[in-house]
Scaffold this active site. Structure first.
Site, PDB file in Angstrom:
ATOM      1  N   CYS A   1      40.730  -1.977  -3.263  1.00  0.00           N
ATOM      2  CA  CYS A   1      39.661  -2.945  -3.510  1.00  0.00           C
ATOM      3  C   CYS A   1      40.257  -4.134  -4.250  1.00  0.00           C
ATOM      4  CB  CYS A   1      38.560  -2.308  -4.353  1.00  0.00           C
ATOM      5  SG  CYS A   1      37.178  -3.407  -4.698  1.00  0.00           S
ATOM      6  N   LEU A   2      39.882  -5.335  -3.833  1.00  0.00           N
ATOM      7  CA  LEU A   2      40.382  -6.547  -4.490  1.00  0.00           C
ATOM      8  C   LEU A   2      39.911  -6.612  -5.950  1.00  0.00           C
ATOM      9  CD1 LEU A   2      39.820  -9.076  -1.555  1.00  0.00           C
ATOM     10  CD2 LEU A   2      41.994  -8.083  -2.315  1.00  0.00           C
TER      11      LEU A   2
ATOM     12  N   HIS B   1      32.037   0.295   2.233  1.00  0.00           N
ATOM     13  CA  HIS B   1      32.658  -0.140   0.976  1.00  0.00           C
ATOM     14  C   HIS B   1      31.985  -1.421   0.462  1.00  0.00           C
ATOM     15  CE1 HIS B   1      36.429  -0.943  -1.548  1.00  0.00           C
ATOM     16  NE2 HIS B   1      35.873  -2.142  -1.507  1.00  0.00           N
ATOM     17  N   GLU B   2      31.774  -2.391   1.365  1.00  0.00           N
ATOM     18  CA  GLU B   2      31.147  -3.665   0.949  1.00  0.00           C
ATOM     19  C   GLU B   2      29.688  -3.458   0.557  1.00  0.00           C
ATOM     20  OE1 GLU B   2      33.318  -5.621   0.390  1.00  0.00           O
ATOM     21  OE2 GLU B   2      34.857  -5.096   1.844  1.00  0.00           O
TER      22      GLU B   2
ATOM     23  N   GLY C   1      37.796  -7.406   3.665  1.00  0.00           N
ATOM     24  CA  GLY C   1      36.369  -7.604   3.422  1.00  0.00           C
ATOM     25  C   GLY C   1      36.169  -8.209   2.047  1.00  0.00           C
TER      26      GLY C   1
ATOM     27  N   HIS D   1      29.392  -2.385  -2.932  1.00  0.00           N
ATOM     28  CA  HIS D   1      29.502  -3.503  -3.897  1.00  0.00           C
ATOM     29  C   HIS D   1      28.136  -4.146  -4.123  1.00  0.00           C
ATOM     30  CE1 HIS D   1      33.758  -4.003  -4.779  1.00  0.00           C
ATOM     31  NE2 HIS D   1      34.089  -4.007  -3.502  1.00  0.00           N
TER      32      HIS D   1
ATOM     33  N   GLN E   1      31.511  -9.608  -5.575  1.00  0.00           N
ATOM     34  CA  GLN E   1      32.877  -9.723  -6.114  1.00  0.00           C
ATOM     35  C   GLN E   1      33.215 -11.133  -6.577  1.00  0.00           C
ATOM     36  OE1 GLN E   1      34.537  -7.556  -2.487  1.00  0.00           O
ATOM     37  NE2 GLN E   1      36.001  -6.943  -4.060  1.00  0.00           N
TER      38      GLN E   1
HETATM   39  O1  GNR Z   1      41.051  -5.402   1.516  1.00  0.00           O
HETATM   40  C1  GNR Z   1      40.468  -4.309   1.407  1.00  0.00           C
HETATM   41  N1  GNR Z   1      41.007  -3.217   2.003  1.00  0.00           N
HETATM   42  C2  GNR Z   1      40.344  -2.014   2.120  1.00  0.00           C
HETATM   43  C3  GNR Z   1      41.081  -0.902   2.503  1.00  0.00           C
HETATM   44  C4  GNR Z   1      40.469   0.328   2.639  1.00  0.00           C
HETATM   45  C5  GNR Z   1      39.122   0.453   2.413  1.00  0.00           C
HETATM   46  C6  GNR Z   1      38.365  -0.635   2.012  1.00  0.00           C
HETATM   47  C7  GNR Z   1      38.975  -1.870   1.870  1.00  0.00           C
HETATM   48  S1  GNR Z   1      38.021  -3.240   1.408  1.00  0.00           S
HETATM   49  C8  GNR Z   1      39.245  -4.210   0.601  1.00  0.00           C
HETATM   50  C9  GNR Z   1      38.684  -5.560   0.191  1.00  0.00           C
HETATM   51  C10 GNR Z   1      37.586  -5.346  -0.822  1.00  0.00           C
HETATM   52  O2  GNR Z   1      37.774  -5.019  -1.955  1.00  0.00           O
HETATM   53  N2  GNR Z   1      36.363  -5.485  -0.401  1.00  0.00           N
HETATM   54  O3  GNR Z   1      35.333  -5.252  -1.228  1.00  0.00           O
HETATM   55 NI    NI Z   2      36.048  -3.864  -2.709  1.00  0.00          NI
END
Ligand code: GNR
Ligand code: NI
Length: 171
Positions: free
Chosen positions: A94-95, A136-137, A49, A140, A54
């Site tokens: 998270c990236l 999660h997104e 995601g 952000h 980001q």
């Molecule tokens: O690539 C991603 N893997 C992930 C693994 C577990 C829970 C959430 C994520 S999202 C993350 C990519 C990211 O940072 N999206 O904002």
């Molecule tokens: Ni993230």
């Protein structure tokens, strides 16, 4: 198309609250190109995601693909969770917080209303990893990171670890 640079914790720009997307803007070639660039950046990372926040674009949308073969691209514009149920714990990454993984508790099943990339209203009920990723997104988009669910002490350890990794990379 060039990959977009991803902001990393503790960059204060990650704390920006994103603004609603104007459906008229969504329809422009520029916005459609931005969506494509976000997919390209997400797939290259690789990630499941990527929220606009980001890549320093403070508009309420994100791209997601949780499929094994990276063949199910989803775009969520102006997403809104209208129902949520239960709880699940997932080890998140998270990236924007590279190399850090921690358990986070979130709703298990959610229903989300959003516009797709064509501006069409959609309603989706999902659970498991897709539900985790959507939550999660959406965090952000309001300036929230998964490390905010950790204790202040653990978050400080994360900040120091990333700072150290960055110094090692620069040396
Ligand atoms: O690539 C991603 N893997 C992930 C693994 C577990 C829970 C959430 C994520 S999202 C993350 C990519 C990211 O940072 N999206 O904002
Ligand atoms: Ni993230």
């Amino acid at each position: 198309m060039a990959l977009l640079p991803i902001l990393e914790f503790p960059d204060p720009r990650l704390r920006t609250v994103a603004a609603e997307v104007d459906p008229a803007e969504l329809a422009t070639p520029e916005f459609q190109r931005l969506i494509d660039a976000m997919f390209e950046t997400m797939y290259a990372a690789p990630g499941i995601g990527l929220a606009a926040s980001q890549v320093d674009v403070h508009k309420r949308f994100m791209v997601i693909d949780v499929s094994e073969d990276r063949s199910r691209p989803l775009v969520f514009v102006n997403p809104r969770i209208v129902a949520s149920e239960g709880g699940q714990v997932y080890q998140e990454g998270c990236l924007s917080v590279p190399g850090i993984f921690a358990d986070v508790t979130r709703a298990d099943t959610i229903t989300v209303e959003f516009l797709d990339r064509h501006g069409q209203p959609q309603v989706l009920t999902c659970d498991g990893l897709l539900a985790v990723c959507i939550q999660h997104e959406m965090d952000h988009l309001i300036g929230k990171l998964f490390v905010d669910y950790l204790s202040p002490l653990k978050r400080e350890m994360v900040r120091k670890k990333l700072q150290k990794a960055k110094r090692a990379a620069a040396a």
